[in-house]
Write a protein that holds these residues in place. Structure first.
Motif, PDB file in Angstrom:
ATOM      1  N   SER A 211       0.827  -1.208   0.000  1.00 44.60           N
ATOM      2  CA  SER A 211       0.000   0.000   0.000  1.00 44.60           C
ATOM      3  C   SER A 211       0.862   1.259   0.000  1.00 44.60           C
ATOM      4  O   SER A 211       0.504   2.263  -0.621  1.00 44.60           O
ATOM      5  CB  SER A 211      -0.954   0.000   1.200  1.00 44.60           C
ATOM      6  OG  SER A 211      -0.254   0.069   2.421  1.00 44.60           O
ATOM      7  N   ALA A 212       2.026   1.207   0.678  1.00 44.50           N
ATOM      8  CA  ALA A 212       2.946   2.348   0.662  1.00 44.50           C
ATOM      9  C   ALA A 212       3.527   2.562  -0.737  1.00 44.50           C
ATOM     10  O   ALA A 212       3.611   3.695  -1.231  1.00 44.50           O
ATOM     11  CB  ALA A 212       4.070   2.132   1.674  1.00 44.50           C
ATOM     12  N   VAL A 213       3.923   1.473  -1.382  1.00 48.12           N
ATOM     13  CA  VAL A 213       4.418   1.550  -2.766  1.00 48.12           C
ATOM     14  C   VAL A 213       3.327   2.094  -3.680  1.00 48.12           C
ATOM     15  O   VAL A 213       3.568   2.955  -4.540  1.00 48.12           O
ATOM     16  CB  VAL A 213       4.884   0.165  -3.253  1.00 48.12           C
ATOM     17  CG1 VAL A 213       5.218   0.197  -4.746  1.00 48.12           C
ATOM     18  CG2 VAL A 213       6.097  -0.308  -2.459  1.00 48.12           C
ATOM     19  N   SER A 214       2.108   1.611  -3.477  1.00 44.95           N
ATOM     20  CA  SER A 214       0.971   2.055  -4.282  1.00 44.95           C
ATOM     21  C   SER A 214       0.723   3.548  -4.114  1.00 44.95           C
ATOM     22  O   SER A 214       0.474   4.262  -5.093  1.00 44.95           O
ATOM     23  CB  SER A 214      -0.277   1.263  -3.876  1.00 44.95           C
ATOM     24  OG  SER A 214      -1.417   1.725  -4.554  1.00 44.95           O
ATOM     25  N   GLY A 215       0.797   4.034  -2.883  1.00 49.89           N
ATOM     26  CA  GLY A 215       0.606   5.469  -2.632  1.00 49.89           C
ATOM     27  C   GLY A 215       1.662   6.310  -3.307  1.00 49.89           C
ATOM     28  O   GLY A 215       1.362   7.376  -3.871  1.00 49.89           O
ATOM     29  N   PHE A 216       2.900   5.830  -3.284  1.00 47.34           N
ATOM     30  CA  PHE A 216       3.999   6.566  -3.924  1.00 47.34           C
ATOM     31  C   PHE A 216       3.786   6.651  -5.433  1.00 47.34           C
ATOM     32  O   PHE A 216       3.888   7.734  -6.029  1.00 47.34           O
ATOM     33  CB  PHE A 216       5.333   5.884  -3.630  1.00 47.34           C
ATOM     34  CG  PHE A 216       6.496   6.491  -4.371  1.00 47.34           C
ATOM     35  CD1 PHE A 216       7.146   7.614  -3.886  1.00 47.34           C
ATOM     36  CD2 PHE A 216       6.933   5.934  -5.571  1.00 47.34           C
ATOM     37  CE1 PHE A 216       8.212   8.186  -4.576  1.00 47.34           C
ATOM     38  CE2 PHE A 216       7.994   6.501  -6.274  1.00 47.34           C
ATOM     39  CZ  PHE A 216       8.630   7.629  -5.774  1.00 47.34           C
ATOM     40  N   PHE A 217       3.463   5.535  -6.064  1.00 52.30           N
ATOM     41  CA  PHE A 217       3.318   5.539  -7.520  1.00 52.30           C
ATOM     42  C   PHE A 217       2.037   6.247  -7.970  1.00 52.30           C
ATOM     43  O   PHE A 217       2.002   6.819  -9.068  1.00 52.30           O
ATOM     44  CB  PHE A 217       3.393   4.115  -8.071  1.00 52.30           C
ATOM     45  CG  PHE A 217       4.798   3.612  -8.218  1.00 52.30           C
ATOM     46  CD1 PHE A 217       5.595   4.041  -9.267  1.00 52.30           C
ATOM     47  CD2 PHE A 217       5.341   2.737  -7.294  1.00 52.30           C
ATOM     48  CE1 PHE A 217       6.911   3.610  -9.397  1.00 52.30           C
ATOM     49  CE2 PHE A 217       6.652   2.289  -7.413  1.00 52.30           C
ATOM     50  CZ  PHE A 217       7.438   2.731  -8.472  1.00 52.30           C
ATOM     51  N   ALA A 218       0.999   6.203  -7.142  1.00 52.61           N
ATOM     52  CA  ALA A 218      -0.201   6.987  -7.460  1.00 52.61           C
ATOM     53  C   ALA A 218       0.148   8.464  -7.519  1.00 52.61           C
ATOM     54  O   ALA A 218      -0.291   9.196  -8.421  1.00 52.61           O
ATOM     55  CB  ALA A 218      -1.284   6.738  -6.412  1.00 52.61           C
ATOM     56  N   SER A 219       0.969   8.920  -6.570  1.00 56.90           N
ATOM     57  CA  SER A 219       1.402  10.318  -6.542  1.00 56.90           C
ATOM     58  C   SER A 219       2.324  10.632  -7.713  1.00 56.90           C
ATOM     59  O   SER A 219       2.159  11.653  -8.391  1.00 56.90           O
ATOM     60  CB  SER A 219       2.131  10.614  -5.220  1.00 56.90           C
ATOM     61  OG  SER A 219       1.329  10.281  -4.109  1.00 56.90           O
ATOM     62  N   ALA A 220       3.286   9.749  -7.961  1.00 55.34           N
ATOM     63  CA  ALA A 220       4.274   9.992  -9.012  1.00 55.34           C
ATOM     64  C   ALA A 220       3.642  10.031 -10.399  1.00 55.34           C
ATOM     65  O   ALA A 220       4.034  10.848 -11.247  1.00 55.34           O
ATOM     66  CB  ALA A 220       5.360   8.918  -8.965  1.00 55.34           C
ATOM     67  N   CYS A 221       2.659   9.176 -10.638  1.00 59.83           N
ATOM     68  CA  CYS A 221       2.032   9.120 -11.961  1.00 59.83           C
ATOM     69  C   CYS A 221       1.055  10.266 -12.191  1.00 59.83           C
ATOM     70  O   CYS A 221       0.853  10.694 -13.339  1.00 59.83           O
ATOM     71  CB  CYS A 221       1.308   7.785 -12.146  1.00 59.83           C
ATOM     72  SG  CYS A 221       2.418   6.362 -12.281  1.00 59.83           S
ATOM     73  N   SER A 222       0.432  10.771 -11.130  1.00 58.34           N
ATOM     74  CA  SER A 222      -0.618  11.783 -11.309  1.00 58.34           C
ATOM     75  C   SER A 222      -0.132  13.219 -11.152  1.00 58.34           C
ATOM     76  O   SER A 222      -0.783  14.143 -11.656  1.00 58.34           O
ATOM     77  CB  SER A 222      -1.762  11.534 -10.320  1.00 58.34           C
ATOM     78  OG  SER A 222      -1.320  11.645  -8.984  1.00 58.34           O
ATOM     79  N   LEU A 223       1.009  13.452 -10.473  1.00 59.09           N
ATOM     80  CA  LEU A 223       1.445  14.828 -10.224  1.00 59.09           C
ATOM     81  C   LEU A 223       1.664  15.649 -11.490  1.00 59.09           C
ATOM     82  O   LEU A 223       1.250  16.819 -11.541  1.00 59.09           O
ATOM     83  CB  LEU A 223       2.705  14.853  -9.347  1.00 59.09           C
ATOM     84  CG  LEU A 223       3.243  16.250  -9.014  1.00 59.09           C
ATOM     85  CD1 LEU A 223       2.165  17.139  -8.406  1.00 59.09           C
ATOM     86  CD2 LEU A 223       4.450  16.167  -8.082  1.00 59.09           C
ATOM     87  N   PRO A 224       2.301  15.124 -12.546  1.00 54.97           N
ATOM     88  CA  PRO A 224       2.457  15.946 -13.755  1.00 54.97           C
ATOM     89  C   PRO A 224       1.132  16.480 -14.290  1.00 54.97           C
ATOM     90  O   PRO A 224       1.033  17.636 -14.704  1.00 54.97           O
ATOM     91  CB  PRO A 224       3.129  14.988 -14.751  1.00 54.97           C
ATOM     92  CG  PRO A 224       3.884  14.035 -13.890  1.00 54.97           C
ATOM     93  CD  PRO A 224       3.009  13.828 -12.685  1.00 54.97           C
TER      94      PRO A 224
END
Length: 298
Positions: A211-224
């Protein structure tokens, strides 16, 4: 009577991914709502997190931290129900087509993209109601809409602006949701497989880690996409009345040219703190709901 049981069991099997997804998202929202409320006030220029929290508690009381909760719950009941349910249905179909073998990452990403689009389309009206309810208290008294709850907000939007107004701004929202869910959903399934099968982690540590990995990649993919959306929303015309960007694509290209790819990740730590906790809580609650269902034989 013997035929009714398999039929009802089949219905529940089909509905379960959607019901579980919606329930986990709603529980996560109950926990995260105060943080999200403070975030909205910060974005509206009311100061730091500490200043906003103190001002809200002093002037509006603790209930202010949960203003818009009904809209937040409605958003999860639509958006998260649709995206998590769709993702699980899509991945199950893909696994069956793959002879039961684990899916490669790119197939999980495609399922996440599709689920994100479905969820955003379904949840866009509730998202609009949530944003308006959270921002209402910051407007001058004469301009406030004074929605009493999410359903009142939806009714007023339809009555005052028409049905299509419920999907106002849905285009950028859908694109951002596709990116966020591609990162969130695909990375979670991939991380569960890695932590459990390759590292031998137990269930609890696998869920928390994934879930921590998922939260990081959700942020990384959507921020741009979130960065571009913010630049478009806050741009002001120059002395000649010309805006700096003609649209989202023009903004993205000019940003890339002037600041490089890392410019899109300005403020990433703060953004990650906003996005990741809700993602993590959603997965953790989903795991607990599934465990409860197994224990009672559902």
């Amino acid at each position: 009577m013997g035929e009714e049981k398999p039929k009802s069991a089949g219905v529940w099997t089909a509905v379960k991914p959607f019901a579980n997804g919606g329930a986990s998202g709603m529980l996560a929202t109950c926990v995260i709502q105060p943080v999200d409320m403070i975030k909205v006030r910060i974005q509206l220029g009311q100061g730091s997190a500490t200043h906003v929290a103190k001002t809200m508690l002093r002037e509006e009381g603790i209930g202010a931290l949960y203003k818009g909760l009904s809209a937040g719950l409605l958003r999860q009941a639509t958006y998260t129900t649709a995206r998590l349910g769709s993702f699980r249905i899509l991945t199950n179909k893909a696994v069956a087509a793959n002879d039961g073998k684990p899916l490669p990452l790119y197939q999980k990403a495609l399922c996440g993209l599709t689920a994100g689009a479905i969820g955003a389309c379904v949840g866009s009206p509730a998202d609009l109601a949530l944003i308006r309810m959270q921002a209402d208290a910051t407007l001058p008294a004469a301009q406030r809409r004074n929605y009493t709850n999410a359903f009142h907000a939806l009714y007023r939007i339809v009555a005052d602006e028409g049905v299509l107004a419920l999907w106002k701004g849905a285009g950028p929202t859908v694109v951002r949701a596709m990116a966020l869910n591609m990162g969130m959903l695909a990375s979670y399934d991939q991380s569960v497989e890695f932590f459990k099968d390759s590292l031998g982690f137990g269930e609890a540590s696998t869920v928390v880690g994934a879930s921590a990995v998922s939260g990081f990649f959700a942020s990384a993919c959507s921020l741009p996409f979130d960065y571009v959306k913010t630049q478009i929303q806050k741009m002001q015309p120059d002395a000649t009345g010309k805006y700096p960007y003609s649209g989202s694509l023009d903004c993205a290209m000019k940003t890339l040219k002037s600041g490089g790819p890392f410019k899109f990740y300005t403020g990433f730590p703060v953004y990650c703190v906003r996005i990741a906790p809700h993602v993590m809580m959603t997965w953790i609650f989903l795991n607990q709901i599934q465990k409860l269902e197994k224990s009672i034989g559902l």
